[in-house]
Design a protein around this motif. Structure first.
Motif, short mmCIF file in Angstrom:
data_model
loop_
_atom_site.label_atom_id
_atom_site.label_comp_id
_atom_site.label_asym_id
_atom_site.label_seq_id
_atom_site.Cartn_x
_atom_site.Cartn_y
_atom_site.Cartn_z
N SER A 95 0.83 -1.21 0.00
CA SER A 95 0.00 0.00 0.00
C SER A 95 0.87 1.26 0.00
N CYS A 96 1.97 1.23 0.72
CA CYS A 96 2.89 2.38 0.68
C CYS A 96 3.52 2.54 -0.70
N GLY A 97 3.87 1.42 -1.32
CA GLY A 97 4.42 1.47 -2.68
C GLY A 97 3.41 2.00 -3.68
N ALA A 98 2.15 1.60 -3.53
CA ALA A 98 1.11 2.10 -4.42
C ALA A 98 0.92 3.61 -4.24
N ALA A 99 0.97 4.08 -3.01
CA ALA A 99 0.84 5.52 -2.76
C ALA A 99 2.01 6.29 -3.36
N VAL A 100 3.21 5.73 -3.25
CA VAL A 100 4.38 6.38 -3.84
C VAL A 100 4.22 6.47 -5.36
N LEU A 101 3.78 5.38 -5.98
CA LEU A 101 3.60 5.40 -7.43
C LEU A 101 2.50 6.35 -7.87
N CYS A 102 1.41 6.41 -7.12
CA CYS A 102 0.34 7.37 -7.45
C CYS A 102 0.84 8.80 -7.32
N GLY A 103 1.56 9.07 -6.26
CA GLY A 103 2.06 10.42 -6.04
C GLY A 103 3.16 10.82 -7.00
N ALA A 104 3.97 9.87 -7.41
CA ALA A 104 5.11 10.17 -8.27
C ALA A 104 4.80 9.95 -9.75
N VAL A 135 3.17 11.58 -12.10
CA VAL A 135 3.40 12.72 -13.00
C VAL A 135 4.89 12.96 -13.16
N ALA A 136 5.64 12.93 -12.05
CA ALA A 136 7.08 13.15 -12.13
C ALA A 136 7.76 12.04 -12.92
N LEU A 137 7.32 10.80 -12.76
CA LEU A 137 7.91 9.69 -13.51
C LEU A 137 7.64 9.82 -15.01
N ILE A 138 6.43 10.21 -15.37
CA ILE A 138 6.11 10.38 -16.78
C ILE A 138 6.90 11.54 -17.37
N ASN A 139 7.01 12.64 -16.64
CA ASN A 139 7.81 13.77 -17.13
C ASN A 139 9.28 13.39 -17.27
N GLY A 173 10.38 10.32 -17.91
CA GLY A 173 10.45 9.47 -19.10
C GLY A 173 10.36 10.27 -20.38
N TRP A 174 9.52 11.32 -20.39
CA TRP A 174 9.42 12.17 -21.54
C TRP A 174 10.75 12.87 -21.82
N GLY A 175 11.38 13.35 -20.74
CA GLY A 175 12.68 14.00 -20.90
C GLY A 175 13.75 13.06 -21.41
N VAL A 176 13.74 11.82 -20.91
CA VAL A 176 14.70 10.81 -21.41
C VAL A 176 14.45 10.54 -22.88
N GLY A 177 13.18 10.39 -23.24
CA GLY A 177 12.85 10.13 -24.64
C GLY A 177 13.24 11.28 -25.54
N GLN A 178 13.13 12.51 -25.08
CA GLN A 178 13.51 13.66 -25.89
C GLN A 178 15.02 13.76 -26.07
N GLY A 179 15.76 13.16 -25.15
CA GLY A 179 17.22 13.21 -25.24
C GLY A 179 17.81 12.17 -26.18
#
Length: 102
Positions: free
Chosen positions: A78-87, A89-93, A95-101
């Protein structure tokens, strides 16, 4: 077509496409829906944490190691799920930055 002969030094133009919020109708509503789903995920993570902590407590107090172990795993999940829900947007951003590089 004859201008793009190998070794001529001419290269086709680069593609420059970026995400926009004006391309399709309903993007702002979709963002609202995704935000609501994130909220539901966080609320359910809190509920799972409470239930797992109760199971862990019952297992520890009733000398049931299997139940206590399941409660501990539930707390971590449950703590891991909360971390993933909270993070998310930051994880997608990120990944987008990595893909742009690339």
């Amino acid at each position: 077509m004859g201008d793009l002969v190998a070794g001529s030094g001419l290269v086709p133009g680069t593609v420059d496409i970026t995400p926009n919020e004006d391309g399709l109708p309903g993007i702002s509503q979709l963002e609202t829906i995704v935000g609501a789903v994130m909220t539901i995920g966080l609320v359910l993570s809190v509920l799972a944490l409470i239930i797992s902590a109760v199971i862990w407590g019952f297992g520890a107090n009733s000398s049931n190691p299997h139940m206590a172990s399941r409660g501990k795993v539930g707390v971590l999940v449950s703590c891991g799920a909360a971390v993933l829900c909270g993070a998310s947007v930051a994880l997608i951003n990120w990944g987008w930055g990595v893909g742009q590089g690339i």
